[in-house]
Design a protein around this motif. Structure first.
Motif, PDB file in Angstrom:
ATOM      1  N   ALA A   1      13.914  -9.257  11.950  1.00 29.91           N
ATOM      2  CA  ALA A   1      13.247 -10.608  11.491  1.00 29.91           C
ATOM      3  C   ALA A   1      13.091 -11.817  12.214  1.00 29.91           C
ATOM      4  O   ALA A   1      12.138 -12.322  12.348  1.00 29.91           O
ATOM      5  CB  ALA A   1      14.302 -10.896  10.183  1.00 29.91           C
ATOM      6  N   GLY A   2      14.088 -11.694  13.181  1.00 32.54           N
ATOM      7  CA  GLY A   2      13.768 -12.894  14.370  1.00 32.54           C
ATOM      8  C   GLY A   2      12.535 -12.618  15.300  1.00 32.54           C
ATOM      9  O   GLY A   2      12.076 -13.541  15.717  1.00 32.54           O
ATOM     10  N   GLY A   3      12.363 -11.399  15.358  1.00 28.12           N
ATOM     11  CA  GLY A   3      11.332 -10.936  16.330  1.00 28.12           C
ATOM     12  C   GLY A   3      10.024 -11.152  15.672  1.00 28.12           C
ATOM     13  O   GLY A   3       8.961 -11.584  16.033  1.00 28.12           O
ATOM     14  N   GLU A   4      10.059 -10.824  14.330  1.00 29.87           N
ATOM     15  CA  GLU A   4       8.879 -11.193  13.533  1.00 29.87           C
ATOM     16  C   GLU A   4       8.549 -12.799  13.406  1.00 29.87           C
ATOM     17  O   GLU A   4       7.405 -13.358  13.641  1.00 29.87           O
ATOM     18  CB  GLU A   4       9.081 -10.735  12.103  1.00 29.87           C
ATOM     19  N   GLN A   5       9.633 -13.695  13.446  1.00 33.51           N
ATOM     20  CA  GLN A   5       9.583 -14.971  13.459  1.00 33.51           C
ATOM     21  C   GLN A   5       8.981 -15.511  14.777  1.00 33.51           C
ATOM     22  O   GLN A   5       8.280 -16.279  14.875  1.00 33.51           O
ATOM     23  CB  GLN A   5      10.799 -15.734  13.172  1.00 33.51           C
ATOM     24  N   ALA A   6       9.418 -14.983  15.980  1.00 32.71           N
ATOM     25  CA  ALA A   6       8.899 -15.092  17.199  1.00 32.71           C
ATOM     26  C   ALA A   6       7.434 -14.924  17.115  1.00 32.71           C
ATOM     27  O   ALA A   6       6.694 -15.526  17.847  1.00 32.71           O
ATOM     28  CB  ALA A   6       9.772 -14.343  18.253  1.00 32.71           C
TER      29      ALA A   6
ATOM     30  N   LYS B   1       0.948 -19.205  15.738  1.00 35.36           N
ATOM     31  CA  LYS B   1       0.806 -20.162  15.398  1.00 35.36           C
ATOM     32  C   LYS B   1       0.458 -21.304  16.539  1.00 35.36           C
ATOM     33  O   LYS B   1      -0.612 -21.978  16.427  1.00 35.36           O
ATOM     34  CB  LYS B   1       1.967 -20.773  14.653  1.00 35.36           C
ATOM     35  N   ILE B   2       1.293 -20.829  17.676  1.00 32.23           N
ATOM     36  CA  ILE B   2       1.006 -21.804  18.990  1.00 32.23           C
ATOM     37  C   ILE B   2      -0.386 -21.648  19.688  1.00 32.23           C
ATOM     38  O   ILE B   2      -1.073 -22.534  20.106  1.00 32.23           O
ATOM     39  CB  ILE B   2       2.013 -21.589  20.113  1.00 32.23           C
ATOM     40  N   LEU B   3      -0.817 -20.304  19.447  1.00 33.55           N
ATOM     41  CA  LEU B   3      -1.960 -19.793  20.253  1.00 33.55           C
ATOM     42  C   LEU B   3      -3.225 -19.811  19.008  1.00 33.55           C
ATOM     43  O   LEU B   3      -4.139 -19.389  19.579  1.00 33.55           O
ATOM     44  CB  LEU B   3      -1.627 -18.382  20.966  1.00 33.55           C
ATOM     45  N   ASN B   4      -3.009 -20.278  18.115  1.00 32.51           N
ATOM     46  CA  ASN B   4      -3.912 -20.326  16.953  1.00 32.51           C
ATOM     47  C   ASN B   4      -4.655 -18.916  16.626  1.00 32.51           C
ATOM     48  O   ASN B   4      -5.714 -18.750  16.537  1.00 32.51           O
ATOM     49  CB  ASN B   4      -5.111 -21.282  17.479  1.00 32.51           C
TER      50      ASN B   4
ATOM     51  N   THR C   1      -2.346 -23.234  30.066  1.00 29.93           N
ATOM     52  CA  THR C   1      -2.685 -22.122  29.327  1.00 29.93           C
ATOM     53  C   THR C   1      -1.707 -21.184  28.825  1.00 29.93           C
ATOM     54  O   THR C   1      -2.361 -20.313  28.089  1.00 29.93           O
ATOM     55  CB  THR C   1      -3.782 -21.496  30.457  1.00 29.93           C
ATOM     56  N   VAL C   2      -0.541 -20.999  29.361  1.00 31.01           N
ATOM     57  CA  VAL C   2       0.432 -19.993  28.713  1.00 31.01           C
ATOM     58  C   VAL C   2       1.453 -20.647  28.413  1.00 31.01           C
ATOM     59  O   VAL C   2       2.329 -21.646  28.968  1.00 31.01           O
ATOM     60  CB  VAL C   2       0.774 -19.301  30.200  1.00 31.01           C
ATOM     61  N   LYS C   3       2.130 -20.112  27.175  1.00 33.67           N
ATOM     62  CA  LYS C   3       3.097 -20.530  26.347  1.00 33.67           C
ATOM     63  C   LYS C   3       4.172 -19.320  26.479  1.00 33.67           C
ATOM     64  O   LYS C   3       4.032 -18.282  26.450  1.00 33.67           O
ATOM     65  CB  LYS C   3       2.764 -20.907  25.194  1.00 33.67           C
ATOM     66  N   VAL C   4       5.511 -19.740  26.431  1.00 28.50           N
ATOM     67  CA  VAL C   4       6.419 -18.900  26.322  1.00 28.50           C
ATOM     68  C   VAL C   4       7.426 -19.139  25.015  1.00 28.50           C
ATOM     69  O   VAL C   4       7.743 -20.131  24.369  1.00 28.50           O
ATOM     70  CB  VAL C   4       7.644 -18.904  27.636  1.00 28.50           C
ATOM     71  N   VAL C   5       7.712 -17.929  24.531  1.00 30.47           N
ATOM     72  CA  VAL C   5       8.614 -17.939  23.212  1.00 30.47           C
ATOM     73  C   VAL C   5       9.964 -17.067  23.548  1.00 30.47           C
ATOM     74  O   VAL C   5       9.732 -15.948  24.176  1.00 30.47           O
ATOM     75  CB  VAL C   5       8.097 -17.302  21.852  1.00 30.47           C
TER      76      VAL C   5
ATOM     77  N   PRO D   1       6.943 -28.336  27.690  1.00 35.66           N
ATOM     78  CA  PRO D   1       5.845 -28.043  26.861  1.00 35.66           C
ATOM     79  C   PRO D   1       5.349 -26.418  26.932  1.00 35.66           C
ATOM     80  O   PRO D   1       5.019 -25.697  26.189  1.00 35.66           O
ATOM     81  CB  PRO D   1       4.545 -28.873  27.066  1.00 35.66           C
ATOM     82  N   VAL D   2       5.873 -25.791  28.161  1.00 36.21           N
ATOM     83  CA  VAL D   2       5.668 -24.344  28.229  1.00 36.21           C
ATOM     84  C   VAL D   2       6.426 -23.455  27.288  1.00 36.21           C
ATOM     85  O   VAL D   2       5.903 -22.699  26.723  1.00 36.21           O
ATOM     86  CB  VAL D   2       5.634 -24.094  29.897  1.00 36.21           C
ATOM     87  N   PHE D   3       7.575 -23.969  27.435  1.00 38.38           N
ATOM     88  CA  PHE D   3       8.593 -23.131  26.628  1.00 38.38           C
ATOM     89  C   PHE D   3       8.267 -23.800  24.999  1.00 38.38           C
ATOM     90  O   PHE D   3       9.236 -24.836  24.799  1.00 38.38           O
ATOM     91  CB  PHE D   3       9.845 -23.555  26.910  1.00 38.38           C
TER      92      PHE D   3
END
Length: 211
Positions: free
Chosen positions: A42-47, A53-56, A143-147, A163-165
Motif C-alpha cells: 500500500a505504501g508503494g502504491e501511495q508513493a 501527482k507531482i509529475l502531472n 526537472t527531477v523529483k525524488v520520492v 523541493p527536489v525531495f
C-alpha cells in the motif's frame, strides 16, 4: 537483510520450540508465529500516486531497489502498480543501490543514461537522500523529483527544505514495537493474536503529513 537467508535460523528456533515474530521485514517461504510491519505494498502504491501527482501523470522514472528484502519487493511492486495507473508514466531503470554510497552511484548512472528522467523512487531514506544529492550534482534540480520511503527525521527535514525531495512514505516503527511486545505477551499467555498485522503508512510532504 535477507528474507530468504533467515529461514535457517527460524527453522532452528522452531525445532527448539521457540515462537518467532518477524517485525518490519517478513521472512520468505517459511512460517512464523506472527509478522508485524508496514503495509509496504500500500505504501508503494501511495508513493506511485504521489509521484504521478507531482509529475502531472507523465514522465520517465527510475527506481533504486533492494531486491533481497521482501518488504522492499512489496514496496516496488506497489509503486509499479501506482505508476501503471497513469499511462503517461514509464519506468526506464530499476537498479539495486543498498547503501547510501551505492545508491548515489546508481542515481548518478540513471541520470546520465536517461537525459529525460523526471523522477526517482528510493526504496528507503538512504536511497532517496542519495538520489537528491545526485540530482543536485547533475544540475537537474529543476526537472527531477525524488520520492522516498521510511520517513526518518533526517529525510523529513530534507523534504521540508529541498523541493527536489518531494515527499516520503512514512513508517511508524514505534507502533511496530508496541504490537510486537503485545503479540509476544499474547503468545506466552496462550491468548489469541493476529498472525499478520499491517500498519498503515503515512505520507510526508512539504505541506505536512497525511495518514
Amino acid at each position: 537483510v535477507d528474507s530468504s537467508g533467515v529461514r535457517g535460523a527460524i527453522k532452528a528456533a522452531e525445532r527448539a520450540g521457540i515462537k518467532v515474530i518477524t517485525v518490519d521485514v517478513p521472512a520468505r517461504n517459511v512460517p512464523v508465529a506472527a509478522f508485524i510491519g508496514t503495509d509496504n505494498h500500500a505504501g508503494g502504491e501511495q508513493a506511485g500516486a504521489l509521484m504521478a501527482k507531482i509529475l502531472n501523470g507523465t514522465g520517465q522514472i527510475g527506481i533504486i531497489d533492494y531486491p533481497t528484502v521482501q518488504s522492499v519487493v512489496e514496496r516496488v511492486d506497489g509503486f509499479r502498480e501506482g505508476i501503471a495507473a497513469h499511462g503517461g508514466m514509464r519506468i526506464v531503470s530499476d537498479q539495486a543501490g543498498i547503501t547510501r554510497a551505492e545508491a548515489l552511484t546508481v542515481a548518478q548512472n540513471m541520470l546520465q543514461a536517461n537525459p529525460d528522467l523526471t523522477g526517482i523512487f528510493g526504496f528507503g531514506d538512504d536511497a532517496a537522500l542519495a538520489a537528491v544529492s545526485a540530482v543536485h550534482s547533475a544540475h537537474r534540480d529543476k526537472t527531477v523529483k525524488v520520492v522516498g520511503f521510511d520517513g526518518m527525521a533526517e529525510a523529513r527535514a530534507v523534504v521540508d527544505r529541498d523541493p527536489v525531495f518531494a515527499g516520503v512514505i512514512r513508517q511508524f516503527p514505534d507502533q511496530m514495537g508496541i504490537a510486537a511486545i503485545d503479540t509476544a505477551n499474547a503468545i506466552m499467555a496462550g491468548k489469541p493474536f493476529e498472525a499478520r498485522q499491517l500498519i498503515k503508512p503515512g505520507i510526508y510532504t512539504h505541506g505536512g503529513e497525511t495518514h
